[in-house]
Design an enzyme around this catalytic site. Structure first.
Site, PDB file in Angstrom:
ATOM      1  N   GLY A  17       0.819  -1.204   0.000  1.00 26.86           N
ATOM      2  CA  GLY A  17       0.000   0.000   0.000  1.00 26.86           C
ATOM      3  C   GLY A  17       0.852   1.253   0.000  1.00 26.86           C
ATOM      4  O   GLY A  17       2.071   1.204   0.205  1.00 26.86           O
ATOM      5  N   GLY A  20      -0.162   8.926   2.330  1.00 26.75           N
ATOM      6  CA  GLY A  20       0.311  10.298   2.135  1.00 26.75           C
ATOM      7  C   GLY A  20       1.725  10.531   2.606  1.00 26.75           C
ATOM      8  O   GLY A  20       2.353  11.533   2.241  1.00 26.75           O
ATOM      9  N   ALA A  22       4.051   7.479   3.416  1.00 28.90           N
ATOM     10  CA  ALA A  22       4.956   6.351   3.245  1.00 28.90           C
ATOM     11  C   ALA A  22       4.323   5.281   2.371  1.00 28.90           C
ATOM     12  O   ALA A  22       3.101   5.258   2.162  1.00 28.90           O
ATOM     13  CB  ALA A  22       5.322   5.762   4.607  1.00 28.90           C
ATOM     14  N   VAL A  24       4.318   0.940   1.936  1.00 29.78           N
ATOM     15  CA  VAL A  24       4.570  -0.265   2.725  1.00 29.78           C
ATOM     16  C   VAL A  24       4.708  -1.439   1.768  1.00 29.78           C
ATOM     17  O   VAL A  24       3.898  -1.615   0.841  1.00 29.78           O
ATOM     18  CB  VAL A  24       3.432  -0.527   3.732  1.00 29.78           C
ATOM     19  CG1 VAL A  24       3.732  -1.759   4.573  1.00 29.78           C
ATOM     20  CG2 VAL A  24       3.236   0.683   4.631  1.00 29.78           C
ATOM     21  N   ASP A 129      -4.719   7.803  16.853  1.00 31.26           N
ATOM     22  CA  ASP A 129      -5.268   7.476  15.535  1.00 31.26           C
ATOM     23  C   ASP A 129      -5.827   6.053  15.534  1.00 31.26           C
ATOM     24  O   ASP A 129      -5.534   5.248  14.642  1.00 31.26           O
ATOM     25  CB  ASP A 129      -4.192   7.633  14.457  1.00 31.26           C
ATOM     26  CG  ASP A 129      -4.801   7.792  13.050  1.00 31.26           C
ATOM     27  OD1 ASP A 129      -5.983   8.195  12.958  1.00 31.26           O
ATOM     28  OD2 ASP A 129      -4.106   7.492  12.074  1.00 31.26           O
TER      29      ASP A 129
END
Length: 819
Positions: A17, A20, A22, A24, A129
């Site tokens: 994936g 905004g 990084a 992965v 978060d």
């Protein structure tokens, strides 16, 4: 798409994936032959030192939080300018919320995340978060919490953690997070409550056409209600999603136990439909659950964008506050998306700010007359149950402003504004009053009144009644008419004007203002010797002047004046709240009678629960005895009603600093300075906070910005003691001792304590005591002097002035300064 960077020791297999900040990747860690998730900071951000440090922080925080239910960290570093993070690869990906989970499965997910949060919170880390995307599911069905990229660690660098920003994912943010307020672990519990609702129902509780609309609902909308089949989970959900953090479960460990209790009941044959007793989040007592609303109707729900593609948001606190205030109007009308079509708009509180009426007389002397009319409208409207009225201090900051109604409503957090003008011509006064909806400036009601000047009080009552009707008075339960305690008993308008002038200056924390207050209030009591309210405020001004400027014989004389004034007030009006509060102030500062002061302040609060000065005084009395958290809660309550009160932001900083939350303390001190730049003690407080944070440069900058006078000399001594230039520190201390030995004996003691010189510090404390220095009231929540808390001489000194042992105080000492 394959990344351009390569990291030695890792073979990138594919991309999982990209967000905004990084990307992965699934990768092979060649040394151990295991698959890992390799996170790479995007090239556009890798050149930014702050972004890189924030990225690496995530790895360091998560690595420190080794726990079964937190994603494991294997490696973190930078290779040829490319920051990377290698972590446990969890093939199952995020938990699904595309359809409802079985109740047992949903609760087990929440239980495991609660265990992870309990561990993180014990280590001083707030995630900030919590959302389904950050809850990953292993092949064995267990869950692990991921993405500590915006987590907040104790004593973290605010440049990296976003001080003053509302950071997170809007659909899962707590009300305090939306508003950019200080956070603790209960914010994560709120977010987990949103996740629980989503796991159980397959949808979000609050929907809207944009992030602002969703944020407004987090702050204002009623609590969501689960379907009937899930009634047994409702009490738990209610105590996760309470708007007030104090009404939520107190910590994540308690949440895990509550979930386990539900699971145990179900294993013994109970059904998810079986309600359970709602427990007090803190004490286990049965309480009524907070009000809630039915689940959202499908017709009005707006889904978030696909998981994994929605960017995390960071909003400047004031910008979001504007949006939230606009949303207050939006929620109160039928014009915006609703939590449910059946939601009752009348459940939302009506709110108003009375702006200072414009003095249209062309005579500056009439300004206090106009202000008095505005202030009495505030007092009168405050008697309506269910009507939130912003206090005078905050509302009056918008005098003569060109700011539009939307921005004013946003800054004050109100849906309505009352504005207008006063024009006096001879013995006739004309008052024009207009009720405005703050969100769009629409005039809802307007009226003009022409009255004889001597009929002022009747005029006030006329306007109040008309405004109440315009605010849909049928929704407001009028309490018994309360007397306008600030009116002179003889009805003399000159005495009233003098009182209002004195009251204005008494509320400001400068010596010059206290002197002006004393002059004006002396005039008021001379005109009407039976004016108890003026006598009480006069006592407060005398005591305040001593704290800010007076010493020696002048201080002793001033205390005598304060004592005479408050005794006169109480003789005239034994039930006057402000008189009891003024007596509490005097007992603490002059007599060091801590319990007596607390008793007086508690009586004042009982007599006038909404009186800011009484609540503030009670907080001071409690903090003086080491009960700082209660003082902090009272101050936050005052600021909720009076968000622009500079002095209250100063005390917020003092209490936060005493509890060790130095980042939030610095922000509160800066807010106080922003609101009242001439407040010298505000700058001195900021200097001390920066010393505690270990930033000698910032401390010196704050000290140099202090207005000239004794408090600047105090601040410079604080700053130089924290720096590396010992000669400069010696000079600053010598200056302070030479110029202000009598008035600032307590502050000299603080400076020596910061320097690690206990002998000199205790010597100066004895001098402060001989001077009856009001600084003594700060001993048990002073981070500088609490460095001596284990010194038997300091313990004995506290006992001598009637204080509990310093070890009993909730406050923390500043640590790590060089001797």
């Amino acid at each position: 798409m394959a990344p351009s960077a390569t990291i030695p020791g890792y073979q990138i297999l594919d991309t999982l994936g990209r967000g905004g900040m990084a990307s992965v990747h699934r990768a092979l860690q060649e040394s151990l032959g295991r698959e890992v998730a390799l996170k790479l900071l995007l090239p556009a951000l890798a050149a930014d030192a702050a972004a890189t440090e924030r990225f690496l922080r995530e790895g360091r925080i998560a690595a420190r939080l080794a726990h079964r239910h937190i994603v494991g960290i294997h490696d973190v570093g930078v290779h040829e300018g490319q920051p990377y993070l290698a972590m446990e690869f969890i093939a199952g990906g995020p938990v699904s919320v595309s359809a409802p989970h079985a109740p047992r499965d949903a609760l087990e997910i929440v239980r495991q995340v609660a265990l992870a949060l309990a561990h993180a919170h014990r280590e001083g880390v707030i995630h900030r978060d919590i959302k389904p995307d950050n809850i990953l599911r292993r092949s064995d069905g267990s869950c692990a919490l991921a993405d500590f990229g915006i987590a907040r660690a104790a004593h973290a660098d605010t440049a990296l953690t976003g001080e003053g920003l509302a950071i997170g994912t809007p659909h899962y943010m707590s009300p305090e997070q939306v508003q950019g307020l200080p956070l603790d672990g209960r914010s994560d519990l709120y977010s987990l409550g949103i996740v629980l609702y989503q796991l159980l129902t397959g949808r979000l509780p609050y929907a809207g056409s944009g992030d602002v609309a969703v944020g407004v609902q987090h702050v204002h909308a009623p609590l969501p209600m689960l379907p009937e089949a899930l009634a047994g989970v409702q009490p738990l959900l209610d105590h996760l999603l309470a708007k007030d953090p104090a009404k939520r479960l107190r910590d994540a460990a308690l949440l895990a136990r509550r979930v386990e209790a539900l699971q145990a009941g179900w294993r013994q044959g109970a059904s998810p439909t079986t309600p359970v007793a709602a427990e007090n989040p803190a004490e286990g007592a049965t309480v009524a659950p907070p009000p809630r609303t039915p689940p959202p109707a499908a017709a009005v729900e707006t889904r978030a964008t696909a998981r994994g593609t929605r960017p995390r948001r960071a909003w400047i606190g004031l910008g979001l506050l504007v949006a939230i205030a606009a949303g207050t109007w939006w929620l109160a009308t039928d014009r915006g998306p609703r939590v449910t079509a059946a939601a009752d708009a009348s459940a939302e509180p009506v709110s108003i700010a009375v702006l200072p009426l414009v003095n249209a007389s062309g005579d500056a002397a009439q300004q206090y007359f106009a202000d008095g009319l505005s202030e009495n409208l505030i007092v009168a409207l405050s008697q309506f149950e269910g009507l939130r009225v912003i206090s005078r201090n905050s509302a009056f900051r918008f005098r003569d402003t060109e700011t539009d109604s939307r921005a004013i409503g946003a800054a004050l957090g109100v849906a309505h504004l009352l504005e207008g003008s006063v024009q006096r011509a001879g013995d006739t006064v004309r008052v024009t009053a207009t009720l405005v909806r703050s969100a769009d400036g629409t005039t809802l009601w307007s009226q003009r009144y022409d009255r004889p000047y001597q009929d002022l009080f009747a005029l006030q009552d006329d306007i109040t009644a008309a405004v109440a009707a315009a605010l849909k008075g049928k929704l407001l339960a009028r309490v018994a008419n309360a007397p306008h305690d600030d009116r002179p008993p003889g009805g003399n308008l000159d005495a009233y004007a003098a009182y209002l002038e004195g009251r204005f200056h008494a509320d400001r924390r400068t010596a010059a203002d206290q002197r002006r207050a004393i002059d004006a209030l002396a005039r008021a009591t001379h005109i009407d010797p039976a004016y108890a309210q003026a006598w009480a405020t006069l006592s407060r001004a005398w005591t305040g002047l001593i704290a800010l400027e007076l010493e020696g014989d002048a201080a002793r004389d001033a205390y005598a004046e304060a004592r005479t004034a408050v005794e006169t007030a109480l003789a005239l009006a034994p039930g006057l709240a402000s008189a009891h509060a003024a007596r509490g102030y005097l007992l603490a500062n002059a007599d060091y009678d801590w319990r007596g002061a607390e008793t007086e302040y508690r009586l004042a609060v009982e007599l006038a629960p909404g009186d800011d000065y009484a609540r503030h005084g009670l907080g001071r009395a409690l903090a003086s005895q080491g009960r700082v958290r209660e003082a902090l809660d009272l101050t936050r309550g005052i600021l909720a009603d009076d968000p622009l009160h500079a002095t209250q932001h100063y005390w917020l900083s003092v209490y936060l600093g005493a509890l060790g939350d130095l980042d939030e303390a610095a922000a509160a001190a800066r807010r106080a300075i922003e609101l009242q730049p001439e407040g010298a003690t505000f700058h001195s407080q900021l200097t001390l906070v920066e010393v505690g944070r270990g930033d000698a440069g910032a401390a010196l900058e704050a000290a140099r910005g202090t207005p000239a006078g004794v408090w600047k000399d105090v601040a410079l001594a604080f700053a130089h003691v924290a720096g590396r230039d010992r000669a400069a520190a010696d000079e600053a201390i010598a200056t302070l001792e030479a110029k202000h030995a009598q008035f600032a004996a307590y502050q000299v003691a603080e400076v020596h304590a910061l320097r690690g010189d206990a002998d000199r510090s205790l010597e100066w404390l004895e001098r402060a005591l001989a001077n009856r220095d009001p600084g003594i009231t700060l001993l048990l929540f002073d981070p500088a002097l609490l460095r001596l808390r284990d010194d038997p001489r300091f313990v004995a000194f506290c006992a001598k002035v009637g204080l509990p042992p310093p070890r009993d105080s909730e406050a923390r000492a500043l640590r790590g300064l060089r001797p």
